[in-house]
Design a protein around this motif. Structure first.
Motif, PDB file in Angstrom:
ATOM      1  N   ARG A 194       3.598   9.832 -14.586  1.00 26.42           N
ATOM      2  CA  ARG A 194       2.391   8.632 -15.871  1.00 26.42           C
ATOM      3  C   ARG A 194       4.337   8.531 -16.098  1.00 26.42           C
ATOM      4  NH1 ARG A 194      -1.271  12.763 -16.866  1.00 26.42           N
ATOM      5  NH2 ARG A 194      -3.711  11.458 -16.212  1.00 26.42           N
ATOM      6  N   LEU A 195       5.000   9.067 -16.678  1.00 19.99           N
ATOM      7  CA  LEU A 195       6.263   8.386 -16.351  1.00 19.99           C
ATOM      8  C   LEU A 195       7.173   7.679 -15.738  1.00 19.99           C
ATOM      9  CD1 LEU A 195       9.194  12.291 -16.826  1.00 19.99           C
ATOM     10  CD2 LEU A 195       8.190  10.398 -18.700  1.00 19.99           C
ATOM     11  N   THR A 196       6.542   6.957 -14.918  1.00 17.67           N
ATOM     12  CA  THR A 196       7.120   5.865 -14.070  1.00 17.67           C
ATOM     13  C   THR A 196       6.270   4.725 -14.875  1.00 17.67           C
ATOM     14  OG1 THR A 196       5.274   6.283 -12.659  1.00 17.67           O
ATOM     15  CG2 THR A 196       6.732   6.880 -11.784  1.00 17.67           C
ATOM     16  N   VAL A 197       5.635   4.296 -15.532  1.00 19.86           N
ATOM     17  CA  VAL A 197       5.174   3.639 -16.345  1.00 19.86           C
ATOM     18  C   VAL A 197       6.461   2.670 -16.611  1.00 19.86           C
ATOM     19  CG1 VAL A 197       4.373   2.567 -18.336  1.00 19.86           C
ATOM     20  CG2 VAL A 197       3.204   4.151 -16.717  1.00 19.86           C
ATOM     21  N   GLY A 198       7.331   3.821 -17.735  1.00 17.83           N
ATOM     22  CA  GLY A 198       8.930   3.044 -18.618  1.00 17.83           C
ATOM     23  C   GLY A 198       9.753   3.335 -17.826  1.00 17.83           C
ATOM     24  N   HIS A 199       9.877   5.001 -16.741  1.00 15.44           N
ATOM     25  CA  HIS A 199      10.623   5.426 -16.506  1.00 15.44           C
ATOM     26  C   HIS A 199      12.336   5.726 -17.061  1.00 15.44           C
ATOM     27  CE1 HIS A 199       9.924   2.507 -13.118  1.00 15.44           C
ATOM     28  NE2 HIS A 199      10.158   3.054 -11.947  1.00 15.44           N
ATOM     29  N   ASP A 200      11.690   6.151 -18.510  1.00  7.32           N
ATOM     30  CA  ASP A 200      12.465   6.611 -19.707  1.00  7.32           C
ATOM     31  C   ASP A 200      11.853   8.124 -19.790  1.00  7.32           C
ATOM     32  OD1 ASP A 200      13.982   6.395 -21.648  1.00  7.32           O
ATOM     33  OD2 ASP A 200      12.829   4.878 -23.461  1.00  7.32           O
ATOM     34  N   PRO A 201      12.615   9.480 -19.047  1.00  9.68           N
ATOM     35  CA  PRO A 201      11.757  10.543 -19.556  1.00  9.68           C
ATOM     36  C   PRO A 201      12.566  10.932 -20.535  1.00  9.68           C
ATOM     37  CG  PRO A 201      13.826  10.579 -17.416  1.00  9.68           C
ATOM     38  CD  PRO A 201      13.127   8.614 -18.181  1.00  9.68           C
ATOM     39  N   ASP A 202      12.509  12.184 -20.867  1.00  5.45           N
ATOM     40  CA  ASP A 202      13.459  12.729 -22.459  1.00  5.45           C
ATOM     41  C   ASP A 202      14.356  13.341 -22.465  1.00  5.45           C
ATOM     42  OD1 ASP A 202      11.172  12.199 -24.025  1.00  5.45           O
ATOM     43  OD2 ASP A 202      10.024  13.953 -24.031  1.00  5.45           O
ATOM     44  N   PRO A 203      15.112  13.248 -22.808  1.00  5.66           N
ATOM     45  CA  PRO A 203      16.086  13.456 -22.446  1.00  5.66           C
ATOM     46  C   PRO A 203      15.683  15.656 -22.400  1.00  5.66           C
ATOM     47  CG  PRO A 203      16.964  12.852 -24.877  1.00  5.66           C
ATOM     48  CD  PRO A 203      15.571  12.439 -24.179  1.00  5.66           C
ATOM     49  N   GLY A 204      16.654  15.707 -21.209  1.00  5.22           N
ATOM     50  CA  GLY A 204      16.822  17.133 -20.861  1.00  5.22           C
ATOM     51  C   GLY A 204      15.537  17.505 -19.477  1.00  5.22           C
ATOM     52  N   ASP A 205      14.624  16.315 -19.330  1.00  2.19           N
ATOM     53  CA  ASP A 205      13.477  16.266 -18.599  1.00  2.19           C
ATOM     54  C   ASP A 205      13.930  15.892 -17.178  1.00  2.19           C
ATOM     55  OD1 ASP A 205      11.314  16.244 -16.603  1.00  2.19           O
ATOM     56  OD2 ASP A 205      10.565  14.738 -17.914  1.00  2.19           O
ATOM     57  N   GLY A 206      14.335  17.149 -16.231  1.00  2.00           N
ATOM     58  CA  GLY A 206      15.431  16.682 -15.076  1.00  2.00           C
ATOM     59  C   GLY A 206      14.374  16.618 -13.560  1.00  2.00           C
ATOM     60  N   ARG A 207      13.884  17.384 -14.022  1.00  2.00           N
ATOM     61  CA  ARG A 207      12.468  16.585 -13.049  1.00  2.00           C
ATOM     62  C   ARG A 207      11.900  15.078 -12.960  1.00  2.00           C
ATOM     63  NH1 ARG A 207       7.879  21.662 -13.467  1.00  2.00           N
ATOM     64  NH2 ARG A 207       9.274  22.667 -11.238  1.00  2.00           N
ATOM     65  N   GLY A 208      12.174  14.630 -14.609  1.00  2.00           N
ATOM     66  CA  GLY A 208      11.372  13.224 -14.996  1.00  2.00           C
ATOM     67  C   GLY A 208      12.662  12.181 -14.528  1.00  2.00           C
ATOM     68  N   ALA A 209      14.047  12.965 -14.791  1.00  2.00           N
ATOM     69  CA  ALA A 209      14.919  12.197 -15.088  1.00  2.00           C
ATOM     70  C   ALA A 209      15.059  11.930 -12.598  1.00  2.00           C
ATOM     71  CB  ALA A 209      16.294  12.723 -15.151  1.00  2.00           C
ATOM     72  N   LEU A 210      14.760  12.825 -11.831  1.00  3.37           N
ATOM     73  CA  LEU A 210      15.225  13.055 -10.726  1.00  3.37           C
ATOM     74  C   LEU A 210      14.206  12.051 -10.067  1.00  3.37           C
ATOM     75  CD1 LEU A 210      15.529  16.492  -9.526  1.00  3.37           C
ATOM     76  CD2 LEU A 210      17.675  14.838  -9.341  1.00  3.37           C
ATOM     77  N   LEU A 211      13.166  11.501 -10.450  1.00  2.00           N
ATOM     78  CA  LEU A 211      11.773  10.792 -10.027  1.00  2.00           C
ATOM     79  C   LEU A 211      12.362   9.060 -10.251  1.00  2.00           C
ATOM     80  CD1 LEU A 211       9.166  10.431  -7.983  1.00  2.00           C
ATOM     81  CD2 LEU A 211       8.299  10.968 -10.948  1.00  2.00           C
ATOM     82  N   CYS A 212      12.197   9.563 -11.523  1.00  2.00           N
ATOM     83  CA  CYS A 212      12.587   7.558 -12.475  1.00  2.00           C
ATOM     84  C   CYS A 212      14.059   6.726 -11.802  1.00  2.00           C
ATOM     85  CB  CYS A 212      12.775   7.694 -13.742  1.00  2.00           C
ATOM     86  SG  CYS A 212      11.101   8.077 -14.324  1.00  2.00           S
ATOM     87  N   ASP A 213      14.930   8.199 -11.587  1.00  2.00           N
ATOM     88  CA  ASP A 213      16.519   7.580 -10.894  1.00  2.00           C
ATOM     89  C   ASP A 213      16.005   7.010  -9.297  1.00  2.00           C
ATOM     90  OD1 ASP A 213      17.672   8.382 -12.784  1.00  2.00           O
ATOM     91  OD2 ASP A 213      19.115   9.152 -12.535  1.00  2.00           O
ATOM     92  N   ALA A 214      14.627   7.649  -8.068  1.00  2.00           N
ATOM     93  CA  ALA A 214      14.566   7.726  -7.034  1.00  2.00           C
ATOM     94  C   ALA A 214      13.948   6.649  -7.279  1.00  2.00           C
ATOM     95  CB  ALA A 214      13.648   9.065  -6.548  1.00  2.00           C
ATOM     96  N   ASP A 215      12.913   6.563  -7.869  1.00  2.00           N
ATOM     97  CA  ASP A 215      11.926   5.294  -7.918  1.00  2.00           C
ATOM     98  C   ASP A 215      12.850   4.221  -7.904  1.00  2.00           C
ATOM     99  OD1 ASP A 215       9.744   3.692  -7.531  1.00  2.00           O
ATOM    100  OD2 ASP A 215       8.873   4.353  -9.886  1.00  2.00           O
ATOM    101  N   LEU A 216      14.058   4.233  -8.997  1.00  2.00           N
ATOM    102  CA  LEU A 216      14.657   2.977  -9.339  1.00  2.00           C
ATOM    103  C   LEU A 216      15.517   2.448  -8.472  1.00  2.00           C
ATOM    104  CD1 LEU A 216      15.048   2.562 -13.654  1.00  2.00           C
ATOM    105  CD2 LEU A 216      13.780   1.161 -11.432  1.00  2.00           C
TER     106      LEU A 216
END
Length: 309
Positions: A194-216
């Motif tokens: 669901r985070l890949t809708v906006g690619h904007d994980p919260d600060p400290g969300d390490g897993r979200g940062a990894l997935l969003c960066d890989a997607d972009l």
């Protein structure tokens, strides 16, 4: 110049030739349009044309060459798409990656690969899946929920931003429990999708940062690779007229450029940030020009219904 090889490739009860340009995809598309060849016959770096069109295409200006010469022309032009960037050739290596990630669930792997191979996809296909998995490897990610989220994040793709991600997350919630995945892994996988809708994980969300960066990460490819991505995005939204596409796509690119941090991990920013901003600015410039919207690969030297990344 435009080149065509002999009709030697069997399919659909006939044989096919390949039609290529030694200069640009723009030249190739213009020739094909003038000859009445459907854009559906275009396959990333060439057109497949049936045998009965060979003679009239030569008469219309295409240079007839043998198959080996045509391949040399395509390689020299810088337009050739490597085999690893052709979705159909990636089933086996992706299946191996799936089996290493989730042993004992081959049926789910097959279903996901079939989804990623749907014919309407031009960018969000198996190539993109492999690129995301490889980007995660470059980010030193071995976290199972992140890797599972990579497999599921565009498993449903109908070109409807927001709805696609929600449906993909729901698919993970539906199918993963039967594999023996724990409830916490299932919930985390769906959250990440669901985070890949906006690619904007919260600060400290390490897993979200990894997935969003890989997607972009595609944004930080070399110019030719980025331009192939941009052209494939346009083809996925070919049902939208040029003016609407320009407006929507430009808004998405401008929003990405306006971010303080395009990539959320330090390593992602170091690997892809500078080139990504250069690519985004270049595409924005191309979108601002008048005329038919065709984005061609650069030389080797060198979402509300409208696509994001």
């Amino acid at each position: 110049m435009i080149y065509i090889d002999p009709p030697l490739w069997p399919a659909h009860n006939t044989h096919f030739s390949h039609l290529v340009s030694d200069t640009s995809l723009e030249e190739l598309h213009a020739f094909a349009d003038a000859a009445g060849i459907s854009r559906r016959a275009f396959d990333q770096d060439h057109y497949d044309v049936p045998a009965h069109r060979h003679a009239d295409l030569v008469a219309g200006g295409a240079t007839a060459v043998d198959g080996a010469a045509l391949v040399r022309v395509l390689i020299a032009s810088g337009l050739r798409i490597p085999a690893r960037e052709r979705a159909a050739s990636l089933v086996h290596p992706l299946r191996q990656r799936w089996e290493a990630l989730l042993p004992g669930a081959p049926e789910l792997g097959v279903e996901l690969l079939n989804r990623w191979g749907e014919p309407h996809r031009r960018y969000h296909d198996r190539r993109h899946l492999l690129q995301v998995l490889e980007a995660l490897h470059r980010l030193d990610c071995e976290d199972r929920p992140v890797l599972l989220a990579a497999w599921f994040h565009d498993a449903v793709y109908d070109g409807v931003p927001g709805a696609d991600e929600e449906a993909s997350a729901a698919l993970a919630e539906q199918l993963l429990p039967a594999t023996g995945a724990g409830s916490s892994d299932v919930a985390e996988t769906a959250r990440l999708v669901r985070l890949t809708v906006g690619h904007d994980p919260d600060p400290g969300d390490g897993r979200g940062a990894l997935l969003c960066d890989a997607d972009l990460a595609v944004l930080g490819r070399e110019p030719g690779g980025y331009d192939r991505y941009a052209a494939d995005i346009r083809l996925e939204y070919r049902h939208i007229d040029d003016a609407s596409f320009r407006s929507g796509r430009s808004a998405v690119l401008a929003a990405l450029l306006g971010r303080e941090r395009l990539f959320h991990t330090r390593r992602g920013e170091e690997m892809w940030g500078s080139r990504a901003r250069s690519n985004l600015r270049r595409e924005l410039t191309a979108l601002s020009r008048s005329g038919p919207l065709r984005i061609q690969p650069a030389s080797p030297d060198g979402e509300a219904g409208i696509p994001g990344a």
